[in-house]
Motif scaffolding. Structure first.
Motif, PDB file in Angstrom:
ATOM      1  N   LEU A 334       0.909  -1.274  -0.085  1.00 49.37           N
ATOM      2  CA  LEU A 334      -0.036  -0.001  -0.048  1.00 49.37           C
ATOM      3  C   LEU A 334       0.837   1.478   0.062  1.00 49.37           C
ATOM      4  O   LEU A 334       1.892   1.184   0.641  1.00 49.37           O
ATOM      5  CB  LEU A 334      -1.097  -0.038   1.092  1.00 49.37           C
ATOM      6  N   THR A 335       0.375   2.212  -0.748  1.00 53.77           N
ATOM      7  CA  THR A 335       1.152   3.365  -0.772  1.00 53.77           C
ATOM      8  C   THR A 335       0.482   4.696  -0.117  1.00 53.77           C
ATOM      9  O   THR A 335      -0.863   4.509  -0.002  1.00 53.77           O
ATOM     10  CB  THR A 335       1.598   4.019  -2.076  1.00 53.77           C
ATOM     11  N   ALA A 336       1.256   5.420   0.635  1.00 56.78           N
ATOM     12  CA  ALA A 336       0.481   6.669   1.360  1.00 56.78           C
ATOM     13  C   ALA A 336       0.179   7.621   0.453  1.00 56.78           C
ATOM     14  O   ALA A 336      -0.695   8.417   0.567  1.00 56.78           O
ATOM     15  CB  ALA A 336       1.499   7.205   2.419  1.00 56.78           C
ATOM     16  N   GLN A 337       0.871   7.375  -0.940  1.00 57.56           N
ATOM     17  CA  GLN A 337       0.722   8.452  -1.922  1.00 57.56           C
ATOM     18  C   GLN A 337      -0.608   7.967  -2.650  1.00 57.56           C
ATOM     19  O   GLN A 337      -0.803   6.611  -2.843  1.00 57.56           O
ATOM     20  CB  GLN A 337       1.681   8.548  -2.677  1.00 57.56           C
ATOM     21  N   GLN A 338      -1.454   8.780  -3.166  1.00 57.00           N
ATOM     22  CA  GLN A 338      -2.528   8.635  -3.991  1.00 57.00           C
ATOM     23  C   GLN A 338      -3.407   7.262  -3.499  1.00 57.00           C
ATOM     24  O   GLN A 338      -3.451   6.305  -3.790  1.00 57.00           O
ATOM     25  CB  GLN A 338      -2.446   8.587  -5.185  1.00 57.00           C
ATOM     26  N   PRO A 339      -3.768   7.120  -1.976  1.00 53.87           N
ATOM     27  CA  PRO A 339      -4.370   6.126  -1.303  1.00 53.87           C
ATOM     28  C   PRO A 339      -5.518   5.447  -1.964  1.00 53.87           C
ATOM     29  O   PRO A 339      -5.627   4.173  -1.749  1.00 53.87           O
ATOM     30  CB  PRO A 339      -4.673   6.630   0.047  1.00 53.87           C
ATOM     31  N   ASN A 466       6.987   6.303  -7.320  1.00 55.34           N
ATOM     32  CA  ASN A 466       8.238   6.809  -8.059  1.00 55.34           C
ATOM     33  C   ASN A 466       7.814   6.895  -9.600  1.00 55.34           C
ATOM     34  O   ASN A 466       8.658   7.405 -10.385  1.00 55.34           O
ATOM     35  CB  ASN A 466       9.247   5.752  -7.914  1.00 55.34           C
ATOM     36  N   LYS A 467       6.461   6.904  -9.958  1.00 52.50           N
ATOM     37  CA  LYS A 467       6.197   7.322 -11.275  1.00 52.50           C
ATOM     38  C   LYS A 467       4.668   7.740 -11.273  1.00 52.50           C
ATOM     39  O   LYS A 467       3.854   7.366 -10.241  1.00 52.50           O
ATOM     40  CB  LYS A 467       6.081   6.168 -12.304  1.00 52.50           C
ATOM     41  N   PHE A 468       4.277   8.607 -12.200  1.00 52.92           N
ATOM     42  CA  PHE A 468       2.843   9.027 -12.116  1.00 52.92           C
ATOM     43  C   PHE A 468       2.426   9.773 -10.685  1.00 52.92           C
ATOM     44  O   PHE A 468       1.283   9.624 -10.363  1.00 52.92           O
ATOM     45  CB  PHE A 468       1.939   8.068 -12.553  1.00 52.92           C
ATOM     46  N   GLN A 469       3.379  10.621 -10.177  1.00 55.81           N
ATOM     47  CA  GLN A 469       3.083  11.147  -8.989  1.00 55.81           C
ATOM     48  C   GLN A 469       2.251  12.711  -9.156  1.00 55.81           C
ATOM     49  O   GLN A 469       2.324  13.046 -10.469  1.00 55.81           O
ATOM     50  CB  GLN A 469       4.536  11.654  -8.338  1.00 55.81           C
ATOM     51  N   ILE A 470       1.579  12.716  -8.311  1.00 51.89           N
ATOM     52  CA  ILE A 470       0.826  14.345  -8.428  1.00 51.89           C
ATOM     53  C   ILE A 470       0.990  15.014  -7.059  1.00 51.89           C
ATOM     54  O   ILE A 470       1.822  14.324  -6.102  1.00 51.89           O
ATOM     55  CB  ILE A 470      -0.558  14.048  -8.548  1.00 51.89           C
ATOM     56  N   LYS A 471       0.813  16.235  -7.113  1.00 48.81           N
ATOM     57  CA  LYS A 471       0.796  17.143  -5.947  1.00 48.81           C
ATOM     58  C   LYS A 471      -0.437  16.705  -4.856  1.00 48.81           C
ATOM     59  O   LYS A 471      -1.416  16.537  -5.588  1.00 48.81           O
ATOM     60  CB  LYS A 471       0.738  18.406  -6.331  1.00 48.81           C
ATOM     61  N   GLU A 472      -0.048  16.420  -3.662  1.00 45.24           N
ATOM     62  CA  GLU A 472      -1.243  15.877  -2.896  1.00 45.24           C
ATOM     63  C   GLU A 472      -1.488  16.785  -1.726  1.00 45.24           C
ATOM     64  O   GLU A 472      -0.316  17.340  -1.182  1.00 45.24           O
ATOM     65  CB  GLU A 472      -1.008  14.587  -2.658  1.00 45.24           C
ATOM     66  N   THR A 473      -2.523  16.863  -1.188  1.00 44.31           N
ATOM     67  CA  THR A 473      -2.746  17.409  -0.005  1.00 44.31           C
ATOM     68  C   THR A 473      -2.955  16.190   1.203  1.00 44.31           C
ATOM     69  O   THR A 473      -3.250  15.230   0.843  1.00 44.31           O
ATOM     70  CB  THR A 473      -4.027  18.330   0.072  1.00 44.31           C
ATOM     71  N   ALA A 474      -2.610  16.745   2.252  1.00 47.78           N
ATOM     72  CA  ALA A 474      -2.743  15.799   3.188  1.00 47.78           C
ATOM     73  C   ALA A 474      -4.001  15.168   3.427  1.00 47.78           C
ATOM     74  O   ALA A 474      -5.032  15.927   3.317  1.00 47.78           O
ATOM     75  CB  ALA A 474      -2.294  16.599   4.713  1.00 47.78           C
ATOM     76  N   PRO A 475      -4.003  13.678   3.476  1.00 46.22           N
ATOM     77  CA  PRO A 475      -5.529  13.334   3.406  1.00 46.22           C
ATOM     78  C   PRO A 475      -6.399  13.493   4.916  1.00 46.22           C
ATOM     79  O   PRO A 475      -5.643  13.868   6.016  1.00 46.22           O
ATOM     80  CB  PRO A 475      -5.361  11.573   3.629  1.00 46.22           C
TER      81      PRO A 475
ATOM     82  N   GLY C  93       8.293   6.170   9.847  1.00 46.94           N
ATOM     83  CA  GLY C  93       7.454   5.285  10.263  1.00 46.94           C
ATOM     84  C   GLY C  93       5.923   5.723   9.788  1.00 46.94           C
ATOM     85  O   GLY C  93       5.874   6.574   8.738  1.00 46.94           O
ATOM     86  N   VAL C  94       4.967   4.964   9.996  1.00 40.86           N
ATOM     87  CA  VAL C  94       3.347   5.333  10.003  1.00 40.86           C
ATOM     88  C   VAL C  94       3.047   6.588  10.775  1.00 40.86           C
ATOM     89  O   VAL C  94       2.653   6.417  11.734  1.00 40.86           O
ATOM     90  CB  VAL C  94       2.636   4.192  10.097  1.00 40.86           C
ATOM     91  N   ILE C  95       3.374   7.733  10.455  1.00 38.50           N
ATOM     92  CA  ILE C  95       3.090   8.852  11.104  1.00 38.50           C
ATOM     93  C   ILE C  95       2.132   9.852  10.337  1.00 38.50           C
ATOM     94  O   ILE C  95       2.585  10.208   9.202  1.00 38.50           O
ATOM     95  CB  ILE C  95       4.321   9.505  11.471  1.00 38.50           C
ATOM     96  N   PRO C  96       1.150  10.282  10.808  1.00 39.25           N
ATOM     97  CA  PRO C  96      -0.013  11.027   9.878  1.00 39.25           C
ATOM     98  C   PRO C  96       0.556  12.339   9.860  1.00 39.25           C
ATOM     99  O   PRO C  96       1.280  12.867  10.846  1.00 39.25           O
ATOM    100  CB  PRO C  96      -1.164  10.947  10.925  1.00 39.25           C
ATOM    101  N   ASP C  97       0.524  12.836   8.630  1.00 42.21           N
ATOM    102  CA  ASP C  97       0.951  13.980   8.478  1.00 42.21           C
ATOM    103  C   ASP C  97       0.502  15.438   9.449  1.00 42.21           C
ATOM    104  O   ASP C  97       1.180  16.311   9.957  1.00 42.21           O
ATOM    105  CB  ASP C  97       0.361  14.674   7.032  1.00 42.21           C
ATOM    106  N   GLU C  98      -0.634  15.136  10.041  1.00 38.81           N
ATOM    107  CA  GLU C  98      -1.180  16.073  10.896  1.00 38.81           C
ATOM    108  C   GLU C  98      -0.385  16.164  12.101  1.00 38.81           C
ATOM    109  O   GLU C  98      -0.594  17.028  13.052  1.00 38.81           O
ATOM    110  CB  GLU C  98      -2.776  15.990  11.240  1.00 38.81           C
TER     111      GLU C  98
END
Lengths: 555, 325, 132
Positions: A334-339, A466-475, C93-98
């Motif tokens: 799982l990626t934290a990017q574009q969840p 590492n490809k197809f990244q976008i600018k994201e705001t914090a979820p 680690g798994v740390i929320p942005d906030e």
């Protein structure tokens, strides 16, 4: 006919394929193609690749040795796999609510996640528990919490899987005690405890005691459940965490089955008959990204285990030969990017598990690289399984991909390479020794490092990372566990300690100590202590004093 | 920083270390290990206080349980009222110059104890396996009043020999069943052991490993007192008390027989001659005219135009010409 | 002599997921640093004591259990208490942005979340250590 195919395949390579790739416009994307385990992949697979393999020997029929095609004769034409979402957080009350929501949404089994203090046998008021209470699962300190956790849930109807290892005996005892209070006999209880300590040393890290006493606790549980909790799966031999720690698919199969061999040997050494406990062994695998390799992996693991049980241990009962397994989709993919992309990853991984013949499945939620999943995310994850089951059509015939030249060839390769690893581990002296020497840990670390470097070099593409990244705001809207849970839990312990019969607790703990120092089965004194509301920490501490604590190897 | 400021700072560090301040000890080790500015002054400030610690080298094959044994030795020595310094040496990668030093994992429980100081070191490309920094760190811990300094190195290549060049006493560790029956019965290695240990005595083959070591020692040993072979199980602490007793006993004998003093003089000779060689080469310089000259001479030797002796003689003359040494 | 950057890689808290910590340890080694790895379940006291004895330039903490808000600042405070506030503290680690601004305010220099290339971590440490 075989010779003709060989000839025509050779001709195709020479006259068609090579000419084609020589054309710069049709050049292949990469110089070498290989599977996630590093198995080289050819441009094309034909019957030539399965030459010399006998159908009956290699594949056979569903529900029959070597179980390559599945453990049940009808597989999902009978009933679907158990949809079992791993859940639990904060307090027993909160988790109980989540379980009821999941059962109400069509989930068919429970899977309990415990917080780390519980998994390591510390009470919530232990100094080391500070900041951890209720974070990655539910906090259970005594039978009182367990009663709340299963309040209003029919223990004779649901099966419950508990991800608990070092203190597995204690949590199982609590479950039995809750059952009794509900009027459900232990003979009716259905479920699983993970109870797999070897992978804790090698990959997951929530161990307490050294290997020898841990093996004793495990075999004590086997022996106790055989007579008292016969429907219980006494161990879930887990490759999941080995894979999460960074192993390849081949290593996942090899190290898991090597652990399995160690448990079987320990139980036989403890005087049990192989066919008395082997039918209750279950397995737990990861479903990762490499779709076809994963399907092949499940099928190869099944075949290899059946052969091991038959040839190495002489098991007679067909159920002893069956590798039944739970699957969880790969958390580390799982990626934290574009969840939201994770929903797609999970779908493919879940499909692989189903095509590989899993008995139960947990699908990860899209936000798990960021935090514990929210209710919405969990629902999508469950719906993913339901769509595969009810809409995709893949469940209507057994093992639909069998006979694919590539898949079967991959399946053979995985089995072969895993068997080689097991041979090396045998030479070291078995899985326990291999873990003590750090062999398994090093192999996993090496693979993890290679995997990470392949991402950083760009050789491996992770979409959105590492490809197809976008600018994201914090979820937004992530689940947060209230810090107050820790304080509330400490209050609960105080209350329990004030109202229980402390003299009886002391006596029960003394009995446990005596049993631990001797050779009697530990389950009865643990169950007795649990019923007196001795806390998890108190019980585990008694054994800590007798058994000592495990110290990990370096790096 | 002015000369006097620097001296002041170094003085402060040495005073702190000698008084047992952990952070000063630690920073002083870094100073001498890195040969950072002021390390020579620091040395002259504390060297007079060294020589009291018992320096015990512990070496053996990888996977032999050295870190666990050192951990348990430290516990036992603490129980007996000693302050204990530990230096755990791991190899530095020759390719990147980096290292992962992981021995501390097994010793972390001593962290709460101010009487134990643990320092991890990389070999930092030093050929012998031990960096010059190791000897310097031993000196700092000695000056800081640690009663025992345990130096742990992995026994591959040359480091097991090297360890005897800085230890008062060497414990050679072995375990049964690591493939080779006796890994340490290699030329020149049996000779450096003062106490032999078969660790993991619960494993099959432990008795046999012990018997083979005994046999090898019967065939010959360097010193008049034959080293003993002890059995331990570091995991359970079994045999650790006996090991400490034997270390002390053998140490007492080394001291009383005058061998310890001879050993230390030998170590000093090694250290001083090495420094001398370093200085000579530094004086010659690696850059400029002289560096070029030396470079040309090496090429000449490789082309067989000069013998190595002739080249050395020319370099030596050149150094002398440059002024008094 | 070239001074080596020394980094203590530690896992505070109870979670056993050391894949990230070990990968970072190796990556820092490959970036030429000396990495002291302390293993799982380290208390802030143990971590700080090790950091001081090892005289490290940086303490790199990894945690996946969610206890970071409790444990990271404790390490920073203890270092300060022992007069070692010149040690750079980074976390992962798994740390929320906030949660990150709060951690930074409490003295954690940087937080690296999942997906951060190890080269970036190494570079950050090299450029930000306080003692040159």
């Amino acid at each position: 006919m075989k010779d003709r195919i060989k000839e025509t395949t050779g001709r195709w390579y020479k006259e068609v394929y090579e000419k084609s790739v020589a054309d710069p416009r049709r050049k292949e994307r990469r110089e070498n193609f290989e599977s996630g385990s590093g198995i080289p992949i050819k441009p094309l697979y034909t019957p030539v690749d399965l030459e010399g393999k006998d159908y009956e020997e290699q594949l056979g029929f569903p529900g029959e040795f070597p179980f390559t095609r599945g453990v049940q004769p009808t597989m999902y034409r009978g009933r679907f796999w158990t949809m079992r979402q791993y859940a639990g957080f904060a307090s027993a009350e909160e988790s109980n609510k989540r379980y009821k929501m999941l059962l109400g949404s069509g989930q068919t089994g429970l899977s309990v996640a415990f917080d780390l203090p519980t998994q390591i046998g510390y009470d919530s008021d232990n100094e080391l528990s500070a900041g951890e209470v209720g974070k990655v699962g539910v906090a259970i300190d005594s039978l009182a919490d367990m009663e709340t956790l299963f309040d209003g849930i029919p223990l004779d109807k649901v099966s419950t899987s508990m991800t608990i290892n070092a203190p597995a005996a204690v949590l199982l005892a609590m479950y039995i005690a809750v059952g009794e209070k509900h009027g459900v006999s232990s003979k009716e209880l259905d479920g699983t405890i993970q109870n797999d300590l070897l992978k804790e040393y090698a990959a997951r890290g929530t161990y307490i005691y050294p290997p020898q006493p841990s093996m004793r606790l495990i075999t004590d549980i086997f022996a106790y459940c055989k007579d008292n909790v016969p429907k219980w799966n006494t161990i879930s031999i887990s490759g999941y965490h080995i894979r999460e720690a960074g192993s390849t698919a081949v290593q996942e199969v090899a190290f898991t089955l090597a652990d399995g061999i160690a448990y079987v040997e320990a139980a036989i050494k403890a005087g049990l008959d192989v066919d008395d406990f082997a039918p209750r062994l279950s397995f737990f695998f990861n479903s990762h990204n490499d779709f076809l390799e994963e399907i092949a992996k499940f099928r190869a693991a099944r075949r290899l285990w059946a052969k091991i049980m038959k040839d190495r241990f002489g098991a007679k009962n067909p159920r002893s030969l069956m590798l039944r397994f739970h699957t969880q989709t790969g958390g580390c993919t799982l990626t934290a990017q574009q969840p939201d992309n994770n929903v797609v990853r999970v779908t493919l991984q879940a499909l692989a598990a189903v095509l590989g013949g899993t008995q139960s499945l947990h699908t990860n939620s899209r936000d798990e690289a960021l935090a514990l999943p929210t209710e919405d995310s969990v629902r999508i994850a469950l719906r993913t399984q339901q769509i595969i089951a009810y809409e995709s059509g893949v469940c209507d015939t057994v093992d639909p991909l069998a006979g694919s030249y590539y898949l079967e060839s991959l399946c053979d390769k995985i089995e072969e390479q895993a068997a080689d690893y097991i041979k090396r581990i045998d030479e070291i002296g078995g899985a326990v020794r291999a873990i003590e020497q750090g062999f398994i840990q090093r192999e996993i670390e090496d693979s993890a490092y290679k995997y990470q470097m392949s991402i950083e070099s760009g050789d491996r593409t992770v979409v959105g990372l590492n490809k197809f990244q976008i600018k994201e705001t914090a979820p937004k809207g992530l689940l947060k566990v209230d810090e107050a849970v820790g304080r509330a839990q400490c209050e609960k312990i105080k209350a329990v300690k004030a109202r229980r019969d402390n003299a009886a607790v002391k006596a029960a703990l003394k009995d446990l100590e005596t049993a631990a120092k001797g050779t009697d089965n530990l389950m009865p004194p643990i169950l007795a202590a649990v019923k007196q509301y001795a806390t998890l920490g108190e019980i585990c501490d008694v054994m800590r004093d007798v058994f000592g604590e495990y110290k990990p190897t370096g790096m | 920083m002015s000369q006097s400021d620097r001296a002041e700072k170094v003085r402060h560090l040495v005073d702190g270390a000698v008084a047992g301040d952990v952070r000063s000890v630690s920073r002083l080790i870094s100073l001498v290990e890195n040969e950072a500015s002021g390390y020579e002054e620091a040395y002259s400030m504390f060297y007079g206080r060294t020589g009291k610690a018992k320096v015990i080298g512990i070496t053996g094959p990888p996977g032999g349980g050295k870190s666990t044994l050192v951990d348990k030795l430290a516990s036992k020595l603490r129980q007996l009222g000693n302050r204990v310094g530990v230096i755990a040496v791991d190899p530095t990668s020759p390719f990147t110059g980096g290292a992962v030093l992981g021995d501390r994992v097994r010793m972390q429980r001593h962290n709460a104890d101010p009487g134990v100081f643990i320092r991890s070191m990389g070999t930092r490309g030093h050929l012998g396996g031990l960096s010059r920094g190791t000897a310097a760190a031993v000196d700092v811990l000695d000056a800081a009043g640690y009663d025992y300094v345990l130096v742990e190195t992995v026994g591959v290549g040359q480091s097991e020999i090297e360890i005897s060049s800085l230890s008062d006493l060497v414990v050679l560790l072995n375990v049964p069943g690591l493939g080779d029956e006796i890994q340490i019965i290699k030329a020149g290695i049996m000779e450096i052991g003062d106490v032999f240990v078969v660790n993991k005595m619960d494993r099959p083959g432990a008795d046999r490993t012990k018997a083979e070591l005994e046999y090898a020692l019967d065939l010959g040993h360097e010193l008049p007192r034959r080293p003993k072979v002890l059995m331990t199980n570091a995991e359970t602490s079994e045999g650790v008390a006996e090991l400490v007793a034997e270390i002390d006993d053998y140490y007492g004998w080394l001291r009383d027989s005058g061998i310890l003093e001879k050993r230390r003089a030998k170590h000093a000779e090694l250290v001083v001659t090495r420094m001398l060689a370093d200085r000579l080469m530094k004086r010659l310089g690696s850059e400029g005219e002289d560096g070029e000259l030396a470079g040309e001479l090496y090429v000449c030797v490789s082309r067989r135009l000069l013998t190595p002796y002739e080249a050395a003689e020319r370099i030596f003359k050149r150094i002398i010409e440059k002024g008094a040494i | 002599m070239d001074r080596k950057i020394r980094v203590l890689v530690a896992k505070p808290g109870l979670d056993g997921h050391d894949r990230g910590a070990k990968v970072v340890a190796r990556a820092l080694r490959d970036a030429g640093m000396e990495v002291i790895y302390t293993g799982l379940r380290q208390t802030p006291e143990q971590i700080v004591s090790a950091a001081i004895q090892e005289d490290v330039d940086c303490v790199a903490l990894s945690i996946l259990s969610g206890a970071h808000n409790h444990l990271f600042p404790k390490v920073v405070d203890l270092l300060k208490e022992k007069g070692a506030d010149d040690v750079l503290v980074v976390g992962g680690g798994v740390i929320p942005d906030e949660d990150i601004p709060g951690l930074v305010a409490k003295g954690v220099a940087a937080v690296f979340t999942p997906g951060t290339p190890t080269t970036k971590t190494a570079e950050y440490i090299r450029e930000n250590i306080k003692r040159k």
